[in-house]
Motif scaffolding. Structure first.
Motif, PDB file in Angstrom:
ATOM      1  N   VAL A   1      34.189  31.136  37.593  1.00  0.00           N
ATOM      2  CA  VAL A   1      34.079  30.421  36.440  1.00  0.00           C
ATOM      3  C   VAL A   1      35.465  29.387  36.664  1.00  0.00           C
ATOM      4  N   LEU A   2      36.401  29.701  37.143  1.00  0.00           N
ATOM      5  CA  LEU A   2      37.693  28.796  37.101  1.00  0.00           C
ATOM      6  C   LEU A   2      37.406  27.815  38.448  1.00  0.00           C
ATOM      7  N   LEU A   3      36.983  28.387  39.588  1.00  0.00           N
ATOM      8  CA  LEU A   3      36.561  27.459  40.678  1.00  0.00           C
ATOM      9  C   LEU A   3      35.395  26.469  40.218  1.00  0.00           C
ATOM     10  N   ALA A   4      34.407  26.891  39.739  1.00  0.00           N
ATOM     11  CA  ALA A   4      33.182  25.859  39.448  1.00  0.00           C
ATOM     12  C   ALA A   4      33.986  24.856  38.228  1.00  0.00           C
ATOM     13  N   ALA A   5      34.894  25.233  37.515  1.00  0.00           N
ATOM     14  CA  ALA A   5      35.268  24.215  36.568  1.00  0.00           C
ATOM     15  C   ALA A   5      36.401  23.517  37.306  1.00  0.00           C
ATOM     16  N   THR A   6      37.143  23.919  38.339  1.00  0.00           N
ATOM     17  CA  THR A   6      38.177  23.092  38.863  1.00  0.00           C
ATOM     18  C   THR A   6      37.147  22.009  39.879  1.00  0.00           C
ATOM     19  N   LEU A   7      36.428  22.463  40.597  1.00  0.00           N
ATOM     20  CA  LEU A   7      35.390  21.565  41.267  1.00  0.00           C
ATOM     21  C   LEU A   7      34.961  20.462  40.489  1.00  0.00           C
ATOM     22  N   MET A   8      34.184  20.760  39.412  1.00  0.00           N
ATOM     23  CA  MET A   8      33.550  19.753  38.402  1.00  0.00           C
ATOM     24  C   MET A   8      34.783  18.816  37.891  1.00  0.00           C
ATOM     25  N   GLY A   9      35.774  19.266  37.609  1.00  0.00           N
ATOM     26  CA  GLY A   9      37.018  18.572  37.040  1.00  0.00           C
ATOM     27  C   GLY A   9      37.480  17.628  38.240  1.00  0.00           C
ATOM     28  N   LEU A  10      37.445  17.898  39.292  1.00  0.00           N
ATOM     29  CA  LEU A  10      37.910  17.049  40.536  1.00  0.00           C
ATOM     30  C   LEU A  10      36.840  15.797  40.521  1.00  0.00           C
ATOM     31  N   VAL A  11      35.650  16.080  40.341  1.00  0.00           N
ATOM     32  CA  VAL A  11      34.763  15.008  40.325  1.00  0.00           C
ATOM     33  C   VAL A  11      34.806  14.100  39.511  1.00  0.00           C
ATOM     34  N   PHE A  12      34.942  14.612  38.264  1.00  0.00           N
ATOM     35  CA  PHE A  12      35.486  13.664  37.059  1.00  0.00           C
ATOM     36  C   PHE A  12      36.759  12.817  37.293  1.00  0.00           C
ATOM     37  N   LEU A  13      37.796  13.618  37.710  1.00  0.00           N
ATOM     38  CA  LEU A  13      39.102  13.043  38.189  1.00  0.00           C
ATOM     39  C   LEU A  13      39.040  11.952  39.120  1.00  0.00           C
TER      40      LEU A  13
ATOM     41  N   ILE B   1      45.186   4.235  34.719  1.00  0.00           N
ATOM     42  CA  ILE B   1      44.163   4.905  34.537  1.00  0.00           C
ATOM     43  C   ILE B   1      44.269   6.242  35.367  1.00  0.00           C
ATOM     44  N   SER B   2      45.024   6.268  36.442  1.00  0.00           N
ATOM     45  CA  SER B   2      45.127   7.486  37.181  1.00  0.00           C
ATOM     46  C   SER B   2      45.955   8.537  36.445  1.00  0.00           C
ATOM     47  N   SER B   3      47.059   7.908  35.766  1.00  0.00           N
ATOM     48  CA  SER B   3      47.934   9.301  34.935  1.00  0.00           C
ATOM     49  C   SER B   3      47.047   9.655  33.713  1.00  0.00           C
ATOM     50  N   PHE B   4      46.085   8.694  33.168  1.00  0.00           N
ATOM     51  CA  PHE B   4      45.152   9.088  31.954  1.00  0.00           C
ATOM     52  C   PHE B   4      44.271  10.202  32.506  1.00  0.00           C
ATOM     53  N   ALA B   5      43.681   9.738  33.644  1.00  0.00           N
ATOM     54  CA  ALA B   5      42.671  10.684  33.916  1.00  0.00           C
ATOM     55  C   ALA B   5      43.331  12.060  34.740  1.00  0.00           C
ATOM     56  N   LEU B   6      44.520  12.203  35.078  1.00  0.00           N
ATOM     57  CA  LEU B   6      45.182  13.254  35.527  1.00  0.00           C
ATOM     58  C   LEU B   6      45.659  14.218  34.305  1.00  0.00           C
ATOM     59  N   ALA B   7      46.130  13.516  33.289  1.00  0.00           N
ATOM     60  CA  ALA B   7      46.294  14.249  32.008  1.00  0.00           C
ATOM     61  C   ALA B   7      45.124  14.920  31.276  1.00  0.00           C
ATOM     62  N   ARG B   8      43.791  14.234  31.616  1.00  0.00           N
ATOM     63  CA  ARG B   8      42.923  14.668  30.986  1.00  0.00           C
ATOM     64  C   ARG B   8      42.288  15.629  31.768  1.00  0.00           C
ATOM     65  N   TYR B   9      42.654  15.634  33.160  1.00  0.00           N
ATOM     66  CA  TYR B   9      42.112  16.896  34.024  1.00  0.00           C
ATOM     67  C   TYR B   9      42.911  18.026  33.741  1.00  0.00           C
ATOM     68  N   LYS B  10      44.333  17.845  33.148  1.00  0.00           N
ATOM     69  CA  LYS B  10      45.114  19.014  33.346  1.00  0.00           C
ATOM     70  C   LYS B  10      44.752  19.587  31.873  1.00  0.00           C
ATOM     71  N   ARG B  11      44.381  18.890  30.885  1.00  0.00           N
ATOM     72  CA  ARG B  11      43.830  19.449  29.526  1.00  0.00           C
ATOM     73  C   ARG B  11      42.620  20.191  29.734  1.00  0.00           C
ATOM     74  N   LEU B  12      41.855  19.714  30.410  1.00  0.00           N
ATOM     75  CA  LEU B  12      40.522  20.384  30.736  1.00  0.00           C
ATOM     76  C   LEU B  12      40.731  21.675  31.468  1.00  0.00           C
ATOM     77  N   MET B  13      41.663  21.779  32.216  1.00  0.00           N
ATOM     78  CA  MET B  13      41.794  22.957  33.010  1.00  0.00           C
ATOM     79  C   MET B  13      42.524  24.130  32.115  1.00  0.00           C
ATOM     80  N   LYS B  14      43.286  23.706  31.284  1.00  0.00           N
ATOM     81  CA  LYS B  14      43.978  24.617  30.323  1.00  0.00           C
ATOM     82  C   LYS B  14      42.798  25.217  29.482  1.00  0.00           C
ATOM     83  N   TRP B  15      41.940  24.235  28.980  1.00  0.00           N
ATOM     84  CA  TRP B  15      40.845  25.087  28.344  1.00  0.00           C
ATOM     85  C   TRP B  15      39.978  25.734  29.104  1.00  0.00           C
ATOM     86  N   MET B  16      39.515  25.249  30.604  1.00  0.00           N
ATOM     87  CA  MET B  16      38.755  25.979  31.355  1.00  0.00           C
ATOM     88  C   MET B  16      39.329  27.380  31.620  1.00  0.00           C
TER      89      MET B  16
END
Length: 103
Positions: free
Chosen positions: A72-84, A19-34
């Motif tokens: 914008v990138l900092l806001a996306a990173t922090l929200m992404g970490l919450v979801f991660l 589950i952790s690796s899936f969440a991390l892959a999703r976070y990395k994909r989110l950060m590329k888009w953001m």
């Protein structure tokens, strides 16, 4: 003091690796888009500034572009970490030390 799960509170057991690796892959994909969205937002901000102000000094353009991009990138990173944290199962491992039901 031991938690009800049997592991030490100060050194908790790791979350499910699958589950952790899936969440991390999703976070990395989110950060590329953001990152792309941050770049687009900074470009739009620069364009609006050019339209409103006309000729823009180079230092003002650079400062505004970098400020908008990193904000914008900092806001996306922090929200992404919450979801991660939530998606990887780490939030379920947290226990309130003052909860009287588990003492």
């Amino acid at each position: 003091m031991k938690a009800m799960t049997g592991h030490d509170i100060d050194n908790p057991a790791p979350a499910n690796p699958g589950i952790s690796s899936f969440a991390l892959a999703r976070y990395k994909r989110l950060m590329k888009w953001m990152g792309a969205a941050s770049f687009a937002t900074a470009a739009i901000g620069l364009l609006i500034m050019k339209i409103v102000l006309g000729t823009v000094p180079i230092h003002m353009a650079i400062a505004t572009t970098l400020g908008v991009f990193f904000t914008v990138l900092l806001a996306a990173t922090l929200m992404g970490l919450v979801f991660l944290s939530s998606g990887s199962g780490h939030d379920e491992d947290v226990r309130d030390r003052f909860d009287e039901d588990h003492q």
